[in-house]
Scaffold this motif. Structure first.
Motif, PDB file in Angstrom:
ATOM      1  N   SER A  84      -4.973  15.559  -2.409  1.00 62.09           N
ATOM      2  CA  SER A  84      -6.172  14.812  -2.813  1.00 62.09           C
ATOM      3  C   SER A  84      -5.840  13.706  -3.811  1.00 62.09           C
ATOM      4  O   SER A  84      -6.404  12.605  -3.753  1.00 62.09           O
ATOM      5  N   VAL A  85      -4.899  13.988  -4.718  1.00 61.28           N
ATOM      6  CA  VAL A  85      -4.485  12.979  -5.701  1.00 61.28           C
ATOM      7  C   VAL A  85      -3.760  11.828  -5.010  1.00 61.28           C
ATOM      8  O   VAL A  85      -3.982  10.651  -5.321  1.00 61.28           O
ATOM      9  N   LEU A  86      -2.907  12.155  -4.056  1.00 57.49           N
ATOM     10  CA  LEU A  86      -2.175  11.118  -3.333  1.00 57.49           C
ATOM     11  C   LEU A  86      -3.125  10.233  -2.530  1.00 57.49           C
ATOM     12  O   LEU A  86      -2.957   9.012  -2.479  1.00 57.49           O
ATOM     13  N   ARG A  87      -4.141  10.835  -1.920  1.00 56.29           N
ATOM     14  CA  ARG A  87      -5.125  10.045  -1.174  1.00 56.29           C
ATOM     15  C   ARG A  87      -5.915   9.131  -2.111  1.00 56.29           C
ATOM     16  O   ARG A  87      -6.203   7.979  -1.787  1.00 56.29           O
ATOM     17  N   MET A  88      -6.264   9.660  -3.287  1.00 56.24           N
ATOM     18  CA  MET A  88      -6.976   8.839  -4.272  1.00 56.24           C
ATOM     19  C   MET A  88      -6.133   7.640  -4.690  1.00 56.24           C
ATOM     20  O   MET A  88      -6.651   6.534  -4.853  1.00 56.24           O
ATOM     21  N   MET A  89      -4.826   7.858  -4.837  1.00 56.78           N
ATOM     22  CA  MET A  89      -3.938   6.765  -5.212  1.00 56.78           C
ATOM     23  C   MET A  89      -3.909   5.688  -4.130  1.00 56.78           C
ATOM     24  O   MET A  89      -4.016   4.493  -4.424  1.00 56.78           O
ATOM     25  N   GLN A  90      -3.782   6.113  -2.881  1.00 56.73           N
ATOM     26  CA  GLN A  90      -3.789   5.154  -1.776  1.00 56.73           C
ATOM     27  C   GLN A  90      -5.099   4.379  -1.734  1.00 56.73           C
ATOM     28  O   GLN A  90      -5.104   3.153  -1.595  1.00 56.73           O
ATOM     29  N   ASP A  91      -6.214   5.080  -1.853  1.00 60.25           N
ATOM     30  CA  ASP A  91      -7.524   4.431  -1.787  1.00 60.25           C
ATOM     31  C   ASP A  91      -7.704   3.448  -2.936  1.00 60.25           C
ATOM     32  O   ASP A  91      -8.293   2.368  -2.756  1.00 60.25           O
ATOM     33  N   TYR A  92      -7.203   3.810  -4.109  1.00 64.83           N
ATOM     34  CA  TYR A  92      -7.332   2.931  -5.279  1.00 64.83           C
ATOM     35  C   TYR A  92      -6.585   1.616  -5.049  1.00 64.83           C
ATOM     36  O   TYR A  92      -7.127   0.529  -5.291  1.00 64.83           O
ATOM     37  N   GLY A 143       2.008  -0.934 -16.072  1.00 63.71           N
ATOM     38  CA  GLY A 143       1.160  -1.983 -15.525  1.00 63.71           C
ATOM     39  C   GLY A 143       1.488  -3.360 -16.082  1.00 63.71           C
ATOM     40  O   GLY A 143       1.325  -3.618 -17.271  1.00 63.71           O
ATOM     41  N   VAL A 144       1.928  -4.269 -15.200  1.00 57.41           N
ATOM     42  CA  VAL A 144       2.107  -5.679 -15.554  1.00 57.41           C
ATOM     43  C   VAL A 144       1.469  -6.491 -14.426  1.00 57.41           C
ATOM     44  O   VAL A 144       1.725  -6.242 -13.239  1.00 57.41           O
ATOM     45  N   SER A 145       0.638  -7.440 -14.787  1.00 56.36           N
ATOM     46  CA  SER A 145      -0.135  -8.189 -13.795  1.00 56.36           C
ATOM     47  C   SER A 145       0.747  -9.216 -13.081  1.00 56.36           C
ATOM     48  O   SER A 145       0.829 -10.374 -13.471  1.00 56.36           O
ATOM     49  N   THR A 146       1.412  -8.760 -12.032  1.00 58.49           N
ATOM     50  CA  THR A 146       2.273  -9.607 -11.207  1.00 58.49           C
ATOM     51  C   THR A 146       1.834  -9.475  -9.752  1.00 58.49           C
ATOM     52  O   THR A 146       0.905  -8.736  -9.424  1.00 58.49           O
ATOM     53  N   ARG A 147       2.522 -10.192  -8.867  1.00 60.21           N
ATOM     54  CA  ARG A 147       2.230 -10.088  -7.445  1.00 60.21           C
ATOM     55  C   ARG A 147       2.342  -8.634  -6.963  1.00 60.21           C
ATOM     56  O   ARG A 147       1.562  -8.167  -6.137  1.00 60.21           O
ATOM     57  N   MET A 148       3.341  -7.910  -7.481  1.00 59.44           N
ATOM     58  CA  MET A 148       3.549  -6.526  -7.073  1.00 59.44           C
ATOM     59  C   MET A 148       2.370  -5.641  -7.461  1.00 59.44           C
ATOM     60  O   MET A 148       2.110  -4.616  -6.826  1.00 59.44           O
ATOM     61  N   ALA A 149       1.642  -6.040  -8.494  1.00 57.02           N
ATOM     62  CA  ALA A 149       0.456  -5.287  -8.932  1.00 57.02           C
ATOM     63  C   ALA A 149      -0.831  -5.995  -8.535  1.00 57.02           C
ATOM     64  O   ALA A 149      -1.893  -5.755  -9.122  1.00 57.02           O
ATOM     65  N   ALA A 150      -0.736  -6.869  -7.520  1.00 51.63           N
ATOM     66  CA  ALA A 150      -1.904  -7.591  -6.988  1.00 51.63           C
ATOM     67  C   ALA A 150      -2.603  -8.445  -8.042  1.00 51.63           C
ATOM     68  O   ALA A 150      -3.805  -8.707  -7.932  1.00 51.63           O
ATOM     69  N   PHE A 151      -1.847  -8.882  -9.066  1.00 56.71           N
ATOM     70  CA  PHE A 151      -2.389  -9.744 -10.115  1.00 56.71           C
ATOM     71  C   PHE A 151      -3.688  -9.174 -10.690  1.00 56.71           C
ATOM     72  O   PHE A 151      -4.672  -9.884 -10.866  1.00 56.71           O
ATOM     73  N   GLN A 152      -3.666  -7.882 -10.995  1.00 58.15           N
ATOM     74  CA  GLN A 152      -4.863  -7.252 -11.528  1.00 58.15           C
ATOM     75  C   GLN A 152      -5.230  -7.848 -12.882  1.00 58.15           C
ATOM     76  O   GLN A 152      -4.388  -8.378 -13.609  1.00 58.15           O
ATOM     77  N   LYS A 153      -6.504  -7.724 -13.227  1.00 61.19           N
ATOM     78  CA  LYS A 153      -6.996  -8.245 -14.494  1.00 61.19           C
ATOM     79  C   LYS A 153      -6.307  -7.544 -15.650  1.00 61.19           C
ATOM     80  O   LYS A 153      -6.138  -6.326 -15.653  1.00 61.19           O
ATOM     81  N   THR A 154      -5.899  -8.310 -16.634  1.00 62.25           N
ATOM     82  CA  THR A 154      -5.170  -7.733 -17.770  1.00 62.25           C
ATOM     83  C   THR A 154      -6.117  -6.970 -18.685  1.00 62.25           C
ATOM     84  O   THR A 154      -7.301  -7.291 -18.812  1.00 62.25           O
ATOM     85  N   ASN A 155      -5.555  -5.935 -19.304  1.00 63.87           N
ATOM     86  CA  ASN A 155      -6.293  -5.144 -20.277  1.00 63.87           C
ATOM     87  C   ASN A 155      -5.288  -4.469 -21.197  1.00 63.87           C
ATOM     88  O   ASN A 155      -4.131  -4.908 -21.282  1.00 63.87           O
ATOM     89  N   ILE A 171       0.858  -1.175   0.000  1.00 65.52           N
ATOM     90  CA  ILE A 171       0.000   0.000   0.000  1.00 65.52           C
ATOM     91  C   ILE A 171       0.900   1.233   0.000  1.00 65.52           C
ATOM     92  O   ILE A 171       1.738   1.385   0.882  1.00 65.52           O
ATOM     93  N   PRO A 172       0.789   2.127  -0.978  1.00 64.09           N
ATOM     94  CA  PRO A 172       1.674   3.299  -1.028  1.00 64.09           C
ATOM     95  C   PRO A 172       1.555   4.134   0.242  1.00 64.09           C
ATOM     96  O   PRO A 172       0.455   4.340   0.761  1.00 64.09           O
ATOM     97  N   CYS A 173       2.701   4.598   0.731  1.00 65.87           N
ATOM     98  CA  CYS A 173       2.697   5.395   1.949  1.00 65.87           C
ATOM     99  C   CYS A 173       3.893   6.339   1.949  1.00 65.87           C
ATOM    100  O   CYS A 173       4.843   6.156   1.186  1.00 65.87           O
ATOM    101  N   LYS A 174       3.844   7.331   2.832  1.00 60.46           N
ATOM    102  CA  LYS A 174       4.955   8.253   2.965  1.00 60.46           C
ATOM    103  C   LYS A 174       6.157   7.548   3.564  1.00 60.46           C
ATOM    104  O   LYS A 174       6.024   6.560   4.283  1.00 60.46           O
ATOM    105  N   PHE A 175       7.335   8.064   3.256  1.00 65.70           N
ATOM    106  CA  PHE A 175       8.602   7.422   3.618  1.00 65.70           C
ATOM    107  C   PHE A 175       8.669   7.054   5.096  1.00 65.70           C
ATOM    108  O   PHE A 175       8.973   5.902   5.454  1.00 65.70           O
ATOM    109  N   LYS A 213      -5.683   0.296  -2.162  1.00 69.19           N
ATOM    110  CA  LYS A 213      -6.348  -0.444  -1.085  1.00 69.19           C
ATOM    111  C   LYS A 213      -7.577  -1.181  -1.609  1.00 69.19           C
ATOM    112  O   LYS A 213      -7.830  -2.337  -1.259  1.00 69.19           O
ATOM    113  N   LYS A 214      -8.342  -0.512  -2.465  1.00 66.35           N
ATOM    114  CA  LYS A 214      -9.548  -1.116  -3.018  1.00 66.35           C
ATOM    115  C   LYS A 214      -9.211  -2.319  -3.887  1.00 66.35           C
ATOM    116  O   LYS A 214      -9.837  -3.381  -3.779  1.00 66.35           O
ATOM    117  N   LYS A 215      -8.196  -2.157  -4.753  1.00 68.64           N
ATOM    118  CA  LYS A 215      -7.800  -3.251  -5.618  1.00 68.64           C
ATOM    119  C   LYS A 215      -7.269  -4.437  -4.815  1.00 68.64           C
ATOM    120  O   LYS A 215      -7.563  -5.602  -5.122  1.00 68.64           O
TER     121      LYS A 215
END
Length: 312
Positions: free
Chosen positions: A292-300, A232-244, A138-142, A302-304
């Motif tokens: 606001s953009v950084l929070r959206m990134m974190q939420d995205y 974007g590559v569907s790997t463990r690091m990207a939570a194996f997201q659906k390919t597109n 989950i992206p976070c500050k240093f 987390k949701k995925k």
């Protein structure tokens, strides 16, 4: 026509020519097979063996398979023996090529003397430095990273030190033979300073600058050295997201990226990722860095992540 008018016309013409050339060079990326052709025997002409780090899954596994399919024997390296043995069996059964397994944990300090001993008698034509870790899924500050001291050491050892050490081990043989290929896996987010992924992005900037410097030093020796920076590559690091269209499977991404091997010292590896890289660098940093953009990134993310766990 006075002097100032001549100067302005000349300057305008120079700008048009400059951007025209840049546009022509960029347009080549849409037709890699035409502009950067490779023979069927390209990889085997480099040497008998390929070495791939982080090869138990994802992009590393895809590179190992692809190189074996092109006739190379492969050395696959990672820290999980069970996974490596399974990949080795699949490659051997599918391609008939020899596979050597080296179990090692690149996070640790003193692993390279043993690796060098196991590789010293091999004619290595291709090295893929793929292994890498993400400090926090989950992206976070240093300063919010868990176990920050240990995280810093792990990221530097795995993402930075390993690449330099593997080049130190394998590059001398390539230089002596006057041929070889080194592919170092970076990341698209290294295109700009990237908040919430600060440590990871910085480590991948090292990958790019190191690769570009090495290519300048050893290009005349017949060695191709390239940084590959996927998005974007569907790997463990990207939570194996659906390919597109943007989120590619490892196999598709590797197939595309190898078409750009002769395209220069850095590539994003596919047309869609090349366009993404261009778009990212055109967005004002003030927009990307807005809270606001950084929070959206974190939420995205987390949701995925939550969706993936739920689907499992």
């Amino acid at each position: 026509m006075d002097l100032m008018e001549m100067f302005l016309i000349s300057l305008g013409a120079a700008v048009v020519v400059y951007y025209g050339v840049k546009l022509l060079l960029f347009s080549r990326m849409f037709f890699p097979k035409l502009w950067f052709p490779m023979s069927n025997s390209f990889f085997t002409s480099m040497g008998e063996w390929a070495v791939v780090t982080g090869a138990s899954e994802g992009i590393g596994r895809a590179y190992a398979f692809m190189l074996a399919e092109h006739g190379m024997n492969v050395v696959i390296m990672s820290r999980t023996k069970e996974n490596l043995d399974q990949v080795a069996k699949e490659i051997g059964d599918t391609t008939g090529q020899r596979v050597k397994v080296i179990v090692t944990d690149f996070i640790q300090e003193n692993v390279f003397s043993e690796i060098e001993d196991q590789l010293k008698d091999l004619n290595i034509g291709v090295l893929v430095n793929n292994v890498g870790i993400l400090p926090s899924f989950i992206p976070c500050k240093f300063l919010e990273s868990a176990e920050l001291d240990q995280t810093i050491t792990k990221v530097i050892n795995c993402n930075v030190k390993t690449m330099a050490k593997m080049c130190k081990i394998i590059l001398p043989g390539m230089e002596n033979r006057g041929r070889g290929v080194i592919v170092n896996i970076s990341s698209g987010i290294a295109s700009i300073p990237f908040p919430l992924y600060t440590l990871y992005a910085a480590s991948k900037v090292f990958v790019e600058r190191f690769s570009q410097g090495l290519q300048a030093e050893y290009k005349d020796k017949g060695v191709i050295i390239q940084a590959v920076a996927p998005f974007g590559v569907s790997t463990r690091m990207a939570a194996f997201q659906k390919t597109n269209m943007v989120m590619l499977s490892p196999e598709i991404f590797v197939k595309y990226s190898m078409q750009y091997l002769k395209a220069g010292d850095k590539t994003n590896g596919s047309v869609c990722h090349i366009v993404l890289g261009w778009l990212l660098q055109t967005i004002p940093l003030k927009v990307l860095y807005a809270e606001s953009v950084l929070r959206m990134m974190q939420d995205y993310v987390k949701k995925k992540t939550a969706q993936k766990k739920w689907n499992k």
